[in-house]
Scaffold this active site. Structure first.
Site, PDB file in Angstrom:
ATOM      1  N   GLY A 150      57.934  54.813  42.326  1.00 29.70           N
ATOM      2  CA  GLY A 150      57.652  55.560  43.548  1.00 29.70           C
ATOM      3  C   GLY A 150      58.387  56.873  43.694  1.00 29.70           C
ATOM      4  O   GLY A 150      59.561  56.963  43.410  1.00 29.70           O
ATOM      5  N   SER A 151      57.698  57.910  44.166  1.00 34.41           N
ATOM      6  CA  SER A 151      58.320  59.194  44.416  1.00 34.41           C
ATOM      7  C   SER A 151      57.294  60.241  44.781  1.00 34.41           C
ATOM      8  O   SER A 151      56.262  59.926  45.342  1.00 34.41           O
ATOM      9  CB  SER A 151      59.121  59.646  43.200  1.00 34.41           C
ATOM     10  N   ARG A 152      57.594  61.521  44.411  1.00 37.42           N
ATOM     11  CA  ARG A 152      56.677  62.601  44.734  1.00 37.42           C
ATOM     12  C   ARG A 152      56.801  63.716  43.714  1.00 37.42           C
ATOM     13  O   ARG A 152      57.820  63.827  43.014  1.00 37.42           O
ATOM     14  CB  ARG A 152      56.939  63.072  46.153  1.00 37.42           C
ATOM     15  N   ILE A 178      60.299  64.266  41.638  1.00 37.23           N
ATOM     16  CA  ILE A 178      61.407  63.941  42.532  1.00 37.23           C
ATOM     17  C   ILE A 178      61.505  62.433  42.698  1.00 37.23           C
ATOM     18  O   ILE A 178      60.531  61.781  43.097  1.00 37.23           O
ATOM     19  CB  ILE A 178      61.213  64.600  43.910  1.00 37.23           C
ATOM     20  N   MET A 186      53.682  59.631  46.113  1.00 38.06           N
ATOM     21  CA  MET A 186      53.177  58.441  45.435  1.00 38.06           C
ATOM     22  C   MET A 186      53.797  57.191  46.022  1.00 38.06           C
ATOM     23  O   MET A 186      55.018  57.111  46.171  1.00 38.06           O
ATOM     24  CB  MET A 186      53.517  58.509  43.939  1.00 38.06           C
TER      25      MET A 186
END
Length: 220
Positions: A185-187, A155, A97
């Protein structure tokens, strides 16, 4: 419509922007500098509002399909060893993301939460190979009749400083309902049984609760 996790930040940002605009308008005499600062303040407010947006979506739920938990881009599709919960090989699909994506995390499947754990950690960039093991993260496992246990892991990335996880062990959850939120923001990694049919490709853009990541066609 804005996500509940953003209400406090949006209010604080709005108050700061109003105060900043008043100060700039009354204390800065150079017209070009005044307008530059005011535009900058407006851009900050717009960025915060778009980050915490939670658009209404019409979900087509199907327990024979694994839905993407978040908006973003597919960056990993591979068989890996999952060391925390399964301790065996699984099919991993990861969605990255950017700060511009909707950051609501949704349950890819409905069922009973059999595991939910928060891990403090580092803030490596989300695409770093070790981010899934060393970064701040939460691990949630949901057991469904069609797929058995499916794990999804939020994460944190270099910009993220807080992961919100709503899952509680023993809780019954619905597919596409809110599982949590990652701020800035991340995944998210999804770990599926080997043999699950993948329905997406690398670099494909996906939408949380809408795009089908995988199905049980071909699953033994």
């Amino acid at each position: 419509m804005f996500h509940k996790e953003g209400h406090k930040i949006i209010l604080i940002t709005l108050l700061i922007c109003i105060a900043g605009s008043v100060v700039v308008d009354t204390r800065v005499s150079l017209p070009w500098l005044r307008w530059t600062l005011l535009v900058g303040i407006l851009i900050l407010l717009v960025l915060i509002l778009q980050f915490f947006r939670n658009p209404k979506r019409r979900f087509s739920l199907n327990q024979g399909q694994v839905l993407s938990p978040v908006d973003g881009k597919v960056v990993v599709i591979e068989e890996v060893f999952e060391p925390e919960y399964f301790k065996d090989k699984r099919l991993q699909i990861s969605v990255f993301m950017s700060p511009l994506n909707v950051h609501v995390t949704r349950y890819p499947l409905g069922g009973a939460v059999s595991y939910s754990k928060y891990h403090p950690g580092k803030y490596l960039v989300a695409w770093h190979p070790k981010s899934s093991e060393e970064n701040e993260r939460t691990t949630v496992v949901v057991k469904s009749p069609q797929f058995g246990e499916v794990l999804h892991r939020q994460i944190a990335g270099a910009m993220a400083r807080r992961i919100v996880n709503y899952a509680e062990e023993g809780q019954e959850v619905e597919q596409a309902s809110d599982s949590g939120f990652i701020k800035f923001g991340s995944r998210v990694d999804v770990f599926l049984p080997i043999g699950t049919a993948v329905e997406v490709s690398l670099d494909q853009k996906v939408k949380g609760g809408i795009t089908v990541l995988a199905s049980n066609h071909g699953k033994e």
